[in-house]
Design an enzyme around this catalytic site. Sequence first.
Site, PDB file in Angstrom:
ATOM      1  N   GLU A   1       7.953 -19.440   5.551  1.00  0.00           N
ATOM      2  CA  GLU A   1       8.726 -18.203   5.357  1.00  0.00           C
ATOM      3  C   GLU A   1      10.202 -18.503   5.653  1.00  0.00           C
ATOM      4  O   GLU A   1      10.530 -19.062   6.696  1.00  0.00           O
ATOM      5  CB  GLU A   1       8.185 -17.116   6.288  1.00  0.00           C
ATOM      6  CG  GLU A   1       9.036 -15.888   6.439  1.00  0.00           C
ATOM      7  CD  GLU A   1       9.356 -15.161   5.131  1.00  0.00           C
ATOM      8  OE1 GLU A   1       8.459 -14.928   4.310  1.00  0.00           O
ATOM      9  OE2 GLU A   1      10.555 -14.845   4.935  1.00  0.00           O
TER      10      GLU A   1
ATOM     11  N   CYS B   1       4.551  -9.448  -7.782  1.00  0.00           N
ATOM     12  CA  CYS B   1       4.922  -8.044  -8.045  1.00  0.00           C
ATOM     13  C   CYS B   1       5.760  -7.953  -9.312  1.00  0.00           C
ATOM     14  O   CYS B   1       6.341  -6.895  -9.581  1.00  0.00           O
ATOM     15  CB  CYS B   1       5.661  -7.446  -6.852  1.00  0.00           C
ATOM     16  SG  CYS B   1       7.142  -8.363  -6.422  1.00  0.00           S
TER      17      CYS B   1
HETATM   18  C1  LIG Z   1       6.866 -10.583  -1.614  1.00  0.00           C
HETATM   19  S1  LIG Z   1       7.208 -11.015   0.054  1.00  0.00           S
HETATM   20  C2  LIG Z   1       5.589 -11.522   0.569  1.00  0.00           C
HETATM   21  C3  LIG Z   1       5.352 -11.538   2.033  1.00  0.00           C
HETATM   22  C4  LIG Z   1       3.907 -11.537   2.493  1.00  0.00           C
HETATM   23  N1  LIG Z   1       3.081 -12.405   1.677  1.00  0.00           N
HETATM   24  C5  LIG Z   1       3.332 -10.130   2.492  1.00  0.00           C
HETATM   25  O1  LIG Z   1       2.565  -9.795   1.578  1.00  0.00           O
HETATM   26  O2  LIG Z   1       3.663  -9.357   3.402  1.00  0.00           O
HETATM   27  C6  LIG Z   1       8.107 -12.490  -0.152  1.00  0.00           C
HETATM   28  C7  LIG Z   1       8.527 -13.175   1.126  1.00  0.00           C
HETATM   29  O3  LIG Z   1       9.157 -14.392   0.764  1.00  0.00           O
HETATM   30  C8  LIG Z   1      10.284 -14.626   1.586  1.00  0.00           C
HETATM   31  N2  LIG Z   1      11.167 -15.496   0.798  1.00  0.00           N
HETATM   32  C9  LIG Z   1      11.907 -15.159  -0.273  1.00  0.00           C
HETATM   33  N3  LIG Z   1      12.501 -16.264  -0.791  1.00  0.00           N
HETATM   34  C10 LIG Z   1      12.122 -17.314  -0.026  1.00  0.00           C
HETATM   35  C11 LIG Z   1      12.393 -18.704  -0.069  1.00  0.00           C
HETATM   36  N4  LIG Z   1      13.163 -19.235  -1.025  1.00  0.00           N
HETATM   37  N5  LIG Z   1      11.837 -19.489   0.861  1.00  0.00           N
HETATM   38  C12 LIG Z   1      11.036 -18.961   1.833  1.00  0.00           C
HETATM   39  N6  LIG Z   1      10.730 -17.655   1.907  1.00  0.00           N
HETATM   40  C13 LIG Z   1      11.267 -16.826   0.997  1.00  0.00           C
HETATM   41  C14 LIG Z   1      10.826 -13.246   1.906  1.00  0.00           C
HETATM   42  O4  LIG Z   1      11.562 -13.264   3.117  1.00  0.00           O
HETATM   43  C15 LIG Z   1       9.530 -12.427   1.986  1.00  0.00           C
HETATM   44  O5  LIG Z   1       9.060 -12.389   3.312  1.00  0.00           O
END
Ligand SMILES: C[S@@+](CC[C@H](N)C(=O)[O-])C[C@H]1O[C@@H](n2cnc3c(N)ncnc32)[C@H](O)[C@@H]1O
Length: 407
Positions: free
Chosen positions: A288, A365
């Site tokens: 994350e 999504c």
């Molecule tokens: C759609 S959310 C999903 C979170 C988790 N799976 C949930 O359902 O609660 C996407 C997550 O990816 C993280 N994120 C976005 N871009 C990222 C990156 N390049 N590297 C690591 N994490 C990232 C965001 O901070 C967020 O927590």
Amino acid sequence: MQSTDSDFTGDCLEVTVERILPGGLGLAHAEGRTLFVALSAPGDHLRVQIERVKGTVAFASIREIIEASKVRIEPPCPYFGSCGGCDFQQMDYEAQLAAKVDIIKDCLRRIGRIEKPPEFQIVAAPNQWHYRSRAQWQYDSARRRLGYFESGSRRVCDVAECAVLVPALQTELEQMRERMIAGAIADDVRHFRAIAGDDDVSILDDKGRNPTVRTSATAAITISRTIIGETYELDAENFFQTNADLLPQLIDTVLDDNSGHTAIELYCGVGLFTLPLARRFETVIGVEGDNLASRFAQRNVRNVNLSNVKIENEDVGNWLAGNEQNPEFASLDFLVLDPPRTGAESRVVAGIISLRPKKICYVSCDPATLARDLKKLMAGGYTIERIKAFDMFPQTHHVETVVQLTS
Ligand SMILES: C[S@@+](CC[C@H](N)C(=O)[O-])C[C@H]1O[C@@H](n2cnc3c(N)ncnc32)[C@H](O)[C@@H]1O
């Protein structure tokens, strides 16, 4: 004679809406043009006005409903049409679900070049209203408006009652409105983020302040949610799935019957899938990028004494680049990814392919970026086994899709 683009803007045309496209607009054709009609329903016979022309495509709004589609209903929300939050209230719920299945299929076919995806179902939301447990409210201090952006604009639509919010967030919105009327909201605030847990609500403004606490600058309340026996702590700064009613089914679908030695979860947030994965796999790595989310993920893992989980606070692309040759992942059983709306970067997809997990579960999504990434995964030797959609966002065109792939 074909009008020029600028002539065409403002013209009124009679059209019939054929279907709903990704993005939620209705597709129609007239006078050699492809029209995208906002807030329409498939089968609507309409008089529309051209608002904007882009090449051979024109964006149009409804001027008159000549003959309403069989699936058209009276949108119950008084803000519908001005508030940019919901764009599907004009359709009955069955039609909303059908449109979402079509949107996914359209993206798989057009973007993913997947002609024959497996047949799939969409899981209906248990609550079509009052389901939303996470929201962002815009604030316009000059005009004293609190609500959501108007469609396609940065103007704030003042919303006193939002029909998709869970009751706890509606109460919070009303309290924020009272503060606004009393002049108790700082003028520099642009928006608030709010999330409802099982027993409490966490709210923060865009400056990181809790608007309900005057003395503290960073006093976000930590809330918790328990889903199929796992408890997640987080606050308003974090991502969390909007529709808690569907989470047990979503988690079950993601995990499926998978178990084994090692699982990796990319974009793990506060650990929604990480905790249940840790009950099935000997070792689980969650990646994350957000510092706060990864700290909550670590805390959620610690709270249940799970010693087989490691949360890596790193950009997913960088982490994959640093672990392609890691012998720990030489035989990787399962990889889950749940990226933001933009999907996975090319280097992330390439990194996944070179790690070669036996199974992948892609949670998305956004059907368009999902289809783009699936095309690459399939070119990398993966096959789609199953697809399931979840109506996480009733009254809007948004949809969650879960795709299981095998190598
Ligand atoms: C759609 S959310 C999903 C979170 C988790 N799976 C949930 O359902 O609660 C996407 C997550 O990816 C993280 N994120 C976005 N871009 C990222 C990156 N390049 N590297 C690591 N994490 C990232 C965001 O901070 C967020 O927590």
